[in-house]
Design a protein around this motif. Structure first.
Motif: not given
Length: 146
Positions: A79-89
């Protein structure tokens, strides 16, 4: 109804209830083709940050935010750049508003500095939570042998 029939009936009900609970906690084995097909993104990435906190806005759960630096997009478009942030329980024991909260699920955990190939679906539309396809099956740690 006699005592032995009642006892047998209760055992049958008990095993039916337990089998339903057990089935709900299992993850079906997947082969690599199924994992790849179900993944929205497949990335080779290094974990750069890990933060655990209470997600009051979406899931209402204690969650862990992982930030990864993607070196290769094997499937999907960034979606943008080479950084990805995701969340888990979040997993473990935490104190929230003076109360001890224990959450033990079977989500994979990632260590800062380690590199993984992650097979990720779309995040849940309401909670924003995301777990790899097939949980542990969609995570491959990259180890360099010297």
């Amino acid at each position: 109804m006699s005592k032995s029939y009642r006892f047998s009936f209760l055992w049958v009900v008990f095993f039916l209830v337990i089998s339903g609970v057990t089935r709900a906690t299992l993850v079906m084995p997947m082969n690599i083709e199924q994992i790849a097909a179900d993944a929205e993104y497949i990335v080779k990435a290094t974990v750069t940050d890990k933060q655990t906190l209470l997600d009051i806005y979406e899931s209402g759960k204690i969650v862990t935010y992982y930030t990864v630096s993607v070196t290769d997009w094997l499937k999907g478009t960034p979606s943008q750049g080479n950084e990805l942030v995701f969340k888990q329980i979040g997993q473990g024991e935490y104190t929230v508003d003076g109360k001890v909260v224990r959450q033990q699920f079977f989500f994979p955990e990632y260590e800062v500095g380690k590199t993984y190939v992650l097979c990720l679906p779309q995040a849940h539309e309401k909670t924003g939570l995301l777990a790899p396809v097939g949980l542990q099956q969609g995570v491959f740690e990259i180890k360099v042998v010297a």
